[in-house]
Design an enzyme around this catalytic site. Structure first.
Site, mmCIF file in Angstrom:
data_model
loop_
_atom_site.group_PDB
_atom_site.id
_atom_site.type_symbol
_atom_site.label_atom_id
_atom_site.label_comp_id
_atom_site.label_asym_id
_atom_site.label_seq_id
_atom_site.Cartn_x
_atom_site.Cartn_y
_atom_site.Cartn_z
ATOM 1 N N ARG A 11 -31.596 20.888 1.303
ATOM 2 C CA ARG A 11 -32.831 20.408 1.938
ATOM 3 C C ARG A 11 -33.988 21.394 1.909
ATOM 4 O O ARG A 11 -35.106 21.035 1.509
ATOM 5 C CB ARG A 11 -32.527 19.989 3.388
ATOM 6 C CG ARG A 11 -31.626 18.784 3.482
ATOM 7 C CD ARG A 11 -31.075 18.611 4.882
ATOM 8 N NE ARG A 11 -30.128 19.681 5.206
ATOM 9 C CZ ARG A 11 -29.564 19.865 6.385
ATOM 10 N NH1 ARG A 11 -29.876 19.042 7.388
ATOM 11 N NH2 ARG A 11 -28.707 20.842 6.585
ATOM 12 N N CYS A 20 -32.686 25.293 6.401
ATOM 13 C CA CYS A 20 -31.607 24.336 6.651
ATOM 14 C C CYS A 20 -30.323 25.147 6.844
ATOM 15 O O CYS A 20 -30.383 26.344 7.131
ATOM 16 C CB CYS A 20 -31.506 23.307 5.532
ATOM 17 S SG CYS A 20 -31.151 23.989 3.893
ATOM 18 N N ASP A 30 -28.253 16.103 6.464
ATOM 19 C CA ASP A 30 -27.552 16.902 5.462
ATOM 20 C C ASP A 30 -26.950 15.984 4.389
ATOM 21 O O ASP A 30 -26.101 15.151 4.694
ATOM 22 C CB ASP A 30 -26.445 17.698 6.173
ATOM 23 C CG ASP A 30 -25.768 18.703 5.263
ATOM 24 O OD1 ASP A 30 -25.949 18.618 4.034
ATOM 25 O OD2 ASP A 30 -25.053 19.573 5.792
HETATM 26 P P1 4NP Z 1 -28.284 22.223 3.106
HETATM 27 O O1 4NP Z 1 -26.871 21.501 2.803
HETATM 28 O O2 4NP Z 1 -28.182 22.793 4.502
HETATM 29 O O3 4NP Z 1 -29.264 21.123 3.010
HETATM 30 O O4 4NP Z 1 -28.451 23.298 2.051
HETATM 31 C C1 4NP Z 1 -25.684 22.216 2.970
HETATM 32 C C2 4NP Z 1 -25.119 22.816 1.880
HETATM 33 C C3 4NP Z 1 -23.949 23.565 2.018
HETATM 34 C C4 4NP Z 1 -23.394 23.719 3.266
HETATM 35 C C5 4NP Z 1 -23.950 23.121 4.360
HETATM 36 C C6 4NP Z 1 -25.103 22.361 4.208
HETATM 37 N N1 4NP Z 1 -22.215 24.480 3.403
HETATM 38 O O5 4NP Z 1 -21.876 24.831 4.554
HETATM 39 O O6 4NP Z 1 -21.589 24.821 2.409
#
Ligand code: 4NP
Length: 159
Positions: A18, A12, A130
């Site tokens: 995720r 992700c 997300d």
């Molecule tokens: P993930 O969610 O891609 O599902 O881990 C996110 C967590 C943090 C960030 C972006 C997406 N971020 O850029 O900090």
């Protein structure tokens, strides 16, 4: 046999919500199905913003309420290694998928790239959204989709 394992990398953006949940859910389902020994499972992020950190506490809590233990530590994808080593690289959303296809191209590994919802059976989602900036319902929705798609993925691979 060690080298007959199917190696799957979930990806992700940040590797704290995720893909760590996908890793934990898919692993648990593989254990329940008695095929965990035939699989190698890992997760990574497209960005390195949370490198070395545990998963988001909200995701850890929501997943634990369903009996899944998330233990992974965030790491950024390493294209030169990961696109060679892993058999399947599974992105969570359309952006992840597009980026993974682009990153895989120099290594001739584009056919290894999938989107998690390619393996949906009961749910109609076409990406895993997300949940980072949303509330509890977003995390539950992610877990619903991941449970369905993990079962589909497990049924889809030859073990
Ligand atoms: P993930 O969610 O891609 O599902 O881990 C996110 C967590 C943090 C960030 C972006 C997406 N971020 O850029 O900090």
């Amino acid at each position: 046999m060690e080298n007959s394992k199917v190696k799957i990398l979930f990806v992700c953006l940040g590797n704290i919500c995720r893909s760590p949940a996908a890793e934990a859910i898919f692993s648990q389902k593989a254990i329940s199905a008695g095929v965990a020994g035939r699989l190698e499972i890992d997760s990574a992020g497209l960005n390195g913003y949370h490198d070395g950190e545990p998963a988001d506490q909200r995701m850890i809590r929501h997943a634990s309420q369903r009996g899944y233990k998330i233990t992974s530590v965030s790491r950024k994808i390493i294209p030169s290694r990961d696109f060679v080593y892993f058999d399947m690289i599974v992105g969570m959303d359309n952006f992840n998928f597009k980026e993974l296809k682009r990153l895989a191209s120099p290594f001739g590994a584009q056919e290894k790239v999938f989107k998690m919802t390619d393996f949906a059976s009961k749910c109609s989602a076409n990406e895993v959204p997300d949940p980072y900036y949303g509330g509890a319902a977003g995390f539950e929705n992610v877990l619903d989709i991941l449970e369905d798609c993990s079962e589909g993925l497990l049924n889809n691979i030859e073990l």
